[in-house]
Design a protein around this motif. Structure first.
Motif, PDB file in Angstrom:
ATOM      1  N   ARG A 136     -14.400   1.704  27.245  1.00  0.00           N
ATOM      2  CA  ARG A 136     -15.008   2.391  28.571  1.00  0.00           C
ATOM      3  C   ARG A 136     -14.586   3.808  28.541  1.00  0.00           C
ATOM      4  O   ARG A 136     -15.545   4.632  29.349  1.00  0.00           O
ATOM      5  N   ASN A 137     -13.700   4.314  28.076  1.00  0.00           N
ATOM      6  CA  ASN A 137     -13.364   5.737  27.749  1.00  0.00           C
ATOM      7  C   ASN A 137     -14.606   6.749  27.565  1.00  0.00           C
ATOM      8  O   ASN A 137     -14.847   7.472  28.459  1.00  0.00           O
ATOM      9  N   PRO A 138     -15.084   6.468  26.365  1.00  0.00           N
ATOM     10  CA  PRO A 138     -16.261   7.491  26.001  1.00  0.00           C
ATOM     11  C   PRO A 138     -17.491   7.262  26.689  1.00  0.00           C
ATOM     12  O   PRO A 138     -18.285   8.075  27.214  1.00  0.00           O
ATOM     13  N   ILE A 139     -17.847   5.786  27.244  1.00  0.00           N
ATOM     14  CA  ILE A 139     -18.976   5.587  27.912  1.00  0.00           C
ATOM     15  C   ILE A 139     -18.916   6.319  29.393  1.00  0.00           C
ATOM     16  O   ILE A 139     -19.857   6.756  29.842  1.00  0.00           O
ATOM     17  N   ILE A 140     -17.632   5.992  30.079  1.00  0.00           N
ATOM     18  CA  ILE A 140     -17.399   6.727  31.391  1.00  0.00           C
ATOM     19  C   ILE A 140     -17.654   8.110  31.232  1.00  0.00           C
ATOM     20  O   ILE A 140     -18.211   8.674  32.085  1.00  0.00           O
ATOM     21  N   GLY A 141     -16.765   8.809  30.198  1.00  0.00           N
ATOM     22  CA  GLY A 141     -16.694  10.154  30.317  1.00  0.00           C
ATOM     23  C   GLY A 141     -17.985  10.607  29.785  1.00  0.00           C
ATOM     24  O   GLY A 141     -18.387  11.590  30.648  1.00  0.00           O
ATOM     25  N   ASP A 142     -18.733  10.190  28.991  1.00  0.00           N
ATOM     26  CA  ASP A 142     -20.165  10.988  28.629  1.00  0.00           C
ATOM     27  C   ASP A 142     -21.161  10.676  29.817  1.00  0.00           C
ATOM     28  O   ASP A 142     -21.936  11.640  30.281  1.00  0.00           O
ATOM     29  N   THR A 143     -21.136   9.640  30.595  1.00  0.00           N
ATOM     30  CA  THR A 143     -21.758   9.444  31.723  1.00  0.00           C
ATOM     31  C   THR A 143     -21.422  10.487  33.010  1.00  0.00           C
ATOM     32  O   THR A 143     -22.365  11.236  33.580  1.00  0.00           O
ATOM     33  N   ILE A 144     -20.235  10.631  33.014  1.00  0.00           N
ATOM     34  CA  ILE A 144     -19.556  11.732  34.142  1.00  0.00           C
ATOM     35  C   ILE A 144     -20.052  13.141  33.574  1.00  0.00           C
ATOM     36  O   ILE A 144     -20.600  13.853  34.443  1.00  0.00           O
ATOM     37  N   VAL A 145     -20.227  13.292  32.317  1.00  0.00           N
ATOM     38  CA  VAL A 145     -20.665  14.685  31.612  1.00  0.00           C
ATOM     39  C   VAL A 145     -22.089  14.835  32.212  1.00  0.00           C
ATOM     40  O   VAL A 145     -22.698  15.945  32.636  1.00  0.00           O
ATOM     41  N   ARG A 146     -22.875  13.727  31.976  1.00  0.00           N
ATOM     42  CA  ARG A 146     -24.201  13.722  32.418  1.00  0.00           C
ATOM     43  C   ARG A 146     -24.591  13.977  33.833  1.00  0.00           C
ATOM     44  O   ARG A 146     -25.343  14.746  34.253  1.00  0.00           O
ATOM     45  N   ASN A 432     -23.698  -2.336  30.819  1.00  0.00           N
ATOM     46  CA  ASN A 432     -22.693  -3.334  31.053  1.00  0.00           C
ATOM     47  C   ASN A 432     -21.246  -2.816  31.266  1.00  0.00           C
ATOM     48  O   ASN A 432     -20.442  -3.329  32.125  1.00  0.00           O
ATOM     49  N   ILE A 433     -21.140  -1.736  30.611  1.00  0.00           N
ATOM     50  CA  ILE A 433     -19.685  -1.198  30.748  1.00  0.00           C
ATOM     51  C   ILE A 433     -19.696  -0.090  32.096  1.00  0.00           C
ATOM     52  O   ILE A 433     -18.812  -0.276  32.860  1.00  0.00           O
ATOM     53  N   ILE A 434     -20.709   0.470  32.243  1.00  0.00           N
ATOM     54  CA  ILE A 434     -20.681   1.405  33.452  1.00  0.00           C
ATOM     55  C   ILE A 434     -20.700   0.739  34.778  1.00  0.00           C
ATOM     56  O   ILE A 434     -20.396   1.392  35.825  1.00  0.00           O
ATOM     57  N   LYS A 435     -21.538  -0.284  34.894  1.00  0.00           N
ATOM     58  CA  LYS A 435     -21.818  -0.810  35.991  1.00  0.00           C
ATOM     59  C   LYS A 435     -20.852  -1.218  36.736  1.00  0.00           C
ATOM     60  O   LYS A 435     -20.699  -1.418  38.156  1.00  0.00           O
ATOM     61  N   VAL A 436     -19.659  -1.720  36.258  1.00  0.00           N
ATOM     62  CA  VAL A 436     -18.501  -1.805  36.906  1.00  0.00           C
ATOM     63  C   VAL A 436     -17.506  -0.627  37.055  1.00  0.00           C
ATOM     64  O   VAL A 436     -17.289   0.091  36.545  1.00  0.00           O
ATOM     65  N   GLN A 437     -16.822  -0.707  38.495  1.00  0.00           N
ATOM     66  CA  GLN A 437     -15.922   0.319  38.739  1.00  0.00           C
ATOM     67  C   GLN A 437     -14.934   0.494  37.652  1.00  0.00           C
ATOM     68  O   GLN A 437     -14.176  -0.550  37.377  1.00  0.00           O
ATOM     69  N   PRO A 438     -14.512   1.734  37.320  1.00  0.00           N
ATOM     70  CA  PRO A 438     -13.556   1.746  36.254  1.00  0.00           C
ATOM     71  C   PRO A 438     -12.274   1.365  36.482  1.00  0.00           C
ATOM     72  O   PRO A 438     -11.695   0.546  35.468  1.00  0.00           O
ATOM     73  N   GLU A 439     -11.725   0.939  37.611  1.00  0.00           N
ATOM     74  CA  GLU A 439     -10.402   0.327  37.948  1.00  0.00           C
ATOM     75  C   GLU A 439     -10.405  -1.234  38.004  1.00  0.00           C
ATOM     76  O   GLU A 439      -9.203  -1.619  37.852  1.00  0.00           O
ATOM     77  N   LEU A 566     -29.320   9.614  32.689  1.00  0.00           N
ATOM     78  CA  LEU A 566     -27.830   9.984  33.252  1.00  0.00           C
ATOM     79  C   LEU A 566     -27.005   8.999  32.644  1.00  0.00           C
ATOM     80  O   LEU A 566     -25.697   9.148  32.626  1.00  0.00           O
ATOM     81  N   LEU A 567     -27.426   7.797  32.286  1.00  0.00           N
ATOM     82  CA  LEU A 567     -26.620   6.781  31.909  1.00  0.00           C
ATOM     83  C   LEU A 567     -26.304   6.841  30.137  1.00  0.00           C
ATOM     84  O   LEU A 567     -25.861   5.966  29.568  1.00  0.00           O
ATOM     85  N   GLY A 568     -27.243   7.786  29.529  1.00  0.00           N
ATOM     86  CA  GLY A 568     -27.261   7.906  28.155  1.00  0.00           C
ATOM     87  C   GLY A 568     -28.055   6.549  27.521  1.00  0.00           C
ATOM     88  O   GLY A 568     -27.787   6.274  26.353  1.00  0.00           O
ATOM     89  N   ILE A 569     -28.951   6.335  28.279  1.00  0.00           N
ATOM     90  CA  ILE A 569     -29.782   4.984  27.996  1.00  0.00           C
ATOM     91  C   ILE A 569     -31.147   5.518  27.564  1.00  0.00           C
ATOM     92  O   ILE A 569     -31.858   6.180  28.431  1.00  0.00           O
ATOM     93  N   VAL A 570     -32.004   5.161  26.681  1.00  0.00           N
ATOM     94  CA  VAL A 570     -33.233   5.479  26.323  1.00  0.00           C
ATOM     95  C   VAL A 570     -34.272   4.726  27.103  1.00  0.00           C
ATOM     96  O   VAL A 570     -34.022   3.645  27.041  1.00  0.00           O
ATOM     97  N   ALA A 571     -35.121   5.341  27.517  1.00  0.00           N
ATOM     98  CA  ALA A 571     -36.458   4.541  28.296  1.00  0.00           C
ATOM     99  C   ALA A 571     -37.411   4.174  27.378  1.00  0.00           C
ATOM    100  O   ALA A 571     -38.041   5.359  26.791  1.00  0.00           O
ATOM    101  N   PRO A 572     -37.789   2.992  26.948  1.00  0.00           N
ATOM    102  CA  PRO A 572     -38.622   2.750  26.040  1.00  0.00           C
ATOM    103  C   PRO A 572     -39.879   2.654  26.608  1.00  0.00           C
ATOM    104  O   PRO A 572     -40.040   2.195  27.585  1.00  0.00           O
ATOM    105  N   GLU A 573     -41.043   3.043  25.948  1.00  0.00           N
ATOM    106  CA  GLU A 573     -42.455   2.973  26.336  1.00  0.00           C
ATOM    107  C   GLU A 573     -43.074   1.784  26.337  1.00  0.00           C
ATOM    108  O   GLU A 573     -43.908   1.233  26.989  1.00  0.00           O
ATOM    109  N   GLU A 574     -42.562   1.072  25.520  1.00  0.00           N
ATOM    110  CA  GLU A 574     -42.756  -0.281  25.342  1.00  0.00           C
ATOM    111  C   GLU A 574     -41.904  -1.308  24.819  1.00  0.00           C
ATOM    112  O   GLU A 574     -40.777  -0.736  24.120  1.00  0.00           O
ATOM    113  N   MET A 575     -41.707  -2.557  24.908  1.00  0.00           N
ATOM    114  CA  MET A 575     -40.594  -3.602  24.506  1.00  0.00           C
ATOM    115  C   MET A 575     -41.211  -4.850  24.806  1.00  0.00           C
ATOM    116  O   MET A 575     -42.317  -4.977  24.944  1.00  0.00           O
TER     117      MET A 575
END
Length: 575
Positions: A136-146, A432-439, A566-575
RNA sequence: GGGCCUGUAGCCUAGUCUGGACAGGGCGAUAGCCUCCUAAGCUAUAGAUCGCGGGUUCGAAUCCCGCCAGGUCCGCCA
C-alpha cells in the motif's frame, strides 16, 4: 482556472449569505448535495430554528422567497426544512462540455499554487524485494503525489533510505561472508531477489552464532559513527536490492524523484545539532549514560514513555536521524506529507514532538496505512513467508492476459494482447489497493486482488475503451457543439458527474483521500455505461444531436483518462 | 496493563473529520437483456439489530461515555 460547477456553488453560497444576513441569521453556509431529483445543492435550515424561533420549514420558505435569481440558479424550491437549488442545466451543460474539450488533459486540474510539497513514501529497508504487506505504501504515496500535482502543487517524492540500520548490516555481512551456493535459490532474476537470500541466511546465522552477531554489530556501530568504509560496505550490499525495488516500482508506474540516505545526516553533522538542541530541552533526562526525552507530558502512554535519542556510546538512533531528515525537508518545501505503516505511529509522534521542541517550522502530515496480511498472519522477509510485489504483478498481468485472450483472442495479435494485459493487470492491482481507505486492515486474498469485474479498474478502463471505439468510428468533426440538445436523463446525469471532477480533485487533496478518486471514477464509468445503453451515438440521425453526443463521449473519455492518470493507471484505447 | 486504528447484508466497501431528506456501491445468489457504437456491460429481485449498551440532540452510522472483538505499538531495533 474556474470550473462551471464550482462557479455555480460559489454563486449560490454568496446569494445565500446575502439572504441570511438580511434576515439576520448568523450561521455558516454549508451546502449539501441532495438525493436524486431534489436539485443540485441544498441548504438545511434545522440549525436556524433556535436562532429564528420558528420552525425550520418556515425558515426554509422565508429564505427561498428571498433568493435572487443569478446566472446559475434556475429554480429554488423548498422541501421540508431544505432549500433546494436547481442549477440552470443549459448553462451547465454547455460550459462543462466546453471546459472539458478546451482543457483536455488539464481538465479538472486546479490553478498553480506555487507551493512545494515533499511526499515521503515507501522508504522500505533495502534488504530484500518489496512484499505485499507493504504494497500500500508506494501505491498510496504515488497516488498522493499525482493528486497534489493535479491540485496545483509542485511535488517531489522521496524515499528515505535506511542505510545505517541492523537490517542492512546483516545484508552486508551476508553478501561479504556467505557463498552463493549456500543461500536459498531465488525465483526471479531481478537483483533484489538475487540478493535477499544472503540476508535471510545471515539473519538465521546471527541468531545461532555469537561471532556473526558481533561482526554485524561492528558494522552497525561503525556506520553509525559515520565511518566511510563501513557506509560504503553497506552501500555496495544494498545497491542491487534498491535497483530491484526501483524496477518493481517503475513496473507499476511509480517513479521516485529522490532517494535520501539516512547517513547523510550523520555525515553532515545535522543530527548532532538535533542532539544538542534536544539535550537543552527541559524534558530531557539522562539514564545510564543515554539521553532521552520524557514523553509523558505530551500524552504518550504505555510501559515506557522515555524516548531515547542518544545511546550511551554516543551514537544516534533511527528516530534521531529522522528528526534531522525532517528539518532538512522543511527547508526545501512548503508542505510535508509522509506515508507510513501503522507500526510507525509512535515513532512518528515522537519525531513530531521533538520537532516542536527544536523549533521546527513544519510538521509533516502523515497518512498511516494498516498492513496487508496473509490469511495465516503477517508477512516476514526474514522467514521467507511472503508474497512479493513482483509475484502479485506477474499474477495480475497473467490473469489479465487470460481474460483478454478469452474475449479477443481471435481478433488481436499476440503483441497487442500482451500490451493490453499489462495495462489491465497493473491497473487492477493499483485500483484494488487504493480503493480502500488506508487505515482499514486488508487480508490479502488472490481472488479479490484479481477481481476484474464491478468496482475494479477494468470496469473503468472498459468504459474508456468503449468511448474510444465510438470516437474512432465517427465521421463528423466535433465542432459547433450544442450541448443543450442533450436532454436524456442519462446524458444530463453524465454531464453533471463530469462537472464534479475538479471538486473531487480538490477534496481528495485537501483530505488526503486517494480512495475518493476511485469511487468517483466508478460512478462516471457506471453513468457512461447507462448513457451507452440509452443513447445510441453513431446511429443517431439528427446531425446536431449526434455531434452533441460525440462531444459528450469525448468529454467522458477525457475525464476517465485524467482520472485514471491520477491513480497511475493507463487508459487503454481498446481492450 | 496502557495508547492508537478498525468493526456497516454471506463476503468486500462508501458515508464518520464537518450530525440532517429512504445508509450508497460492488462481489456472490436469483430472474431477464447481444439481427443495434466491445456483454470486462445493462435491468430487476432478494439480502443491514450501521459490533454491543448507555448518553447528548428536533435529528446519531457520524459526537460523548462504558464494554466486546480484530490490528498495531509501548527496544540504548528500524
Amino acid at each position: 482556472m474556474i470550473y462551471p460547477l464550482d462557479d455555480a456553488r460559489k454563486e449560490i453560497t454568496s446569494l445565500l449569505k446575502k439572504v441570511l444576513s438580511q434576515l439576520e441569521y448568523d450561521c455558516k453556509v454549508k451546502l449539501e448535495i441532495p438525493p436524486g431529483g431534489l436539485g443540485d445543492f441544498a441548504f438545511p435550515c434545522f440549525s436556524l430554528a433556535p436562532i429564528a424561533k420558528k420552525s425550520p420549514n418556515d425558515i426554509a420558505k422565508d429564505i427561498a422567497k428571498k433568493i435572487e435569481k443569478g446566472k446559475w440558479i434556475e429554480k429554488v424550491e423548498t422541501n421540508g426544512a431544505y432549500v433546494n437549488f436547481f442549477i440552470d442545466n443549459k448553462n451547465l451543460k454547455n460550459s462543462t462540455i466546453k471546459s472539458i474539450l478546451i482543457n483536455q488533459k488539464n481538465y479538472g486540474y486546479l490553478a498553480k499554487k506555487n507551493k512545494k510539497v515533499i511526499v515521503e513514501h515507501t522508504s522500505a529497508n533495502p534488504n530484500g524485494p518489496l512484499h505485499v504487506g507493504r504494497a500500500r505504501n508506494p501505491i498510496i504515496g504515488d497516488t498522493i503525489v499525482r493528486i497534489f500535482k493535479a491540485a496545483g502543487y509542485n511535488v517531489e517524492s522521496q524515499f528515505y533510505l535506511d542505510d545505517m540500520g541492523k537490517q542492512v548490516a546483516i545484508l552486508a555481512w551476508g553478501v561479504n561472508n556467505l557463498e552463493l551456493k549456500d543461500v536459498p535459490k531465488p525465483e526471479y532474476s531481478k537483483p533484489d531477489h538475487q540478493t535477499v537470500g544472503f540476508y535471510q541466511l545471515a539473519s538465521t546465522l546471527m541468531g545461532k552464532d555469537e561471532k556473526v552477531s558481533k561482526q554485524i554489530g561492528e558494522i552497525v556501530k561503525k556506520s553509525e559513527e559515520g565511518e566511510q568504509k563501513a557506509i560504503d560496505l553497506v552501500h555496495d550490499a544494498y545497491a542491487p536490492v534498491l535497483k530491484g525495488i526501483n524496477e518493481s516500482l517503475n513496473h507499476i508506474n511509480i517513479a521516485v524523484d529522490k532517494y535520501v540516505p539516512e547517513s547523510n545526516f550523520v555525515r553532515d553533522k545535522s543530527v548532532d545539532f538535533v542532539v544538542e538542541k534536544l539535550k537543552q530541552s527541559k524534558y530531557c533526562g539522562k539514564e545510564e549514560g543515554a539521553f532521552y526525552l520524557d514523553m509523558e507530558p505530551f500524552g504518550i502512554q504505555g510501559r515506557n514513555t522515555k524516548f531515547v535519542f542518544l545511546r550511551k556510546d554516543g551514537t544516534t538512533l533511527y528516530a534521531t536521524r529522522d528528526i534531522a531528515y525532517h528539518l532538512w525537508k522543511a527547508k526545501h518545501a512548503d508542505l510535508l506529507v509522509n506515508v507510513l505503516g501503522e507500526d510507525h505511529k509512535l515513532e512518528s509522534k515522537q519525531v513530531e514532538i521533538a520537532l516542536n521542541l527544536v523549533g521546527a517550522k513544519m510538521i509533516p502530515r502523515v497518512i498511516f496505512y494498516s498492513f496487508v496480511s496473509l490469511p495465516g498472519g503477517k508477512m516476514s522477509t526474514r522467514r521467507g513467508r511472503v508474497v512479493y510485489i513482483d509475484d502479485l504483478i506477474d499474477e495480475c498481468v497473467k490473469r489479465a492476459y487470460d481474460e483478454v485472450k478469452k474475449r479477443r483472442g481471435k481478433e488481436l495479435s499476440e503483441k497487442k494482447m500482451k500490451e493490453i494485459a499489462e495495462k489491465i493487470g497493473i491497473g487492477a492491482l493499483r485500483y484494488n489497493i487504493i480503493k480502500v481507505q488506508p487505515e482499514k486492515d486488508i487480508a490479502f486474498k488472490w481472488e479479490e486482488a484479481l477481481n476484474f469485474e464491478g468496482n475494479a479498474s477494468p470496469f473503468i478502463q472498459y468504459s474508456h475503451a468503449r468511448a474510444c471505439s465510438i470516437l474512432s468510428k465517427k465521421q463528423d468533426e466535433i465542432k459547433d457543439v450544442d450541448a443543450t440538445l442533450l436532454n436524456h436523463d442519462s446524458e444530463i446525469d453524465l454531464i453533471k458527474k463530469l462537472a464534479r471532477f475538479p471538486i473531487v480533485i480538490d477534496d481528495a487533496c485537501e483530505g488526503c483521500k486517494p480512495h475518493s478518486i476511485t469511487n468517483y471514477l466508478f460512478e462516471v464509468a457506471s453513468q457512461f455505461n447507462q448513457f451507452y445503453r440509452d443513447c445510441p451515438v453513431l446511429p443517431e440521425k439528427n446531425n446536431k444531436l449526434r455531434i452533441g453526443r460525440l462531444a459528450l463521449v469525448d468529454s467522458t473519455r477525457i475525464v476517465i483518462q485524467n482520472g485514471l492518470d491520477l491513480l497511475g493507471i493507463v487508459a487503454p484505447e481498446e481492450m
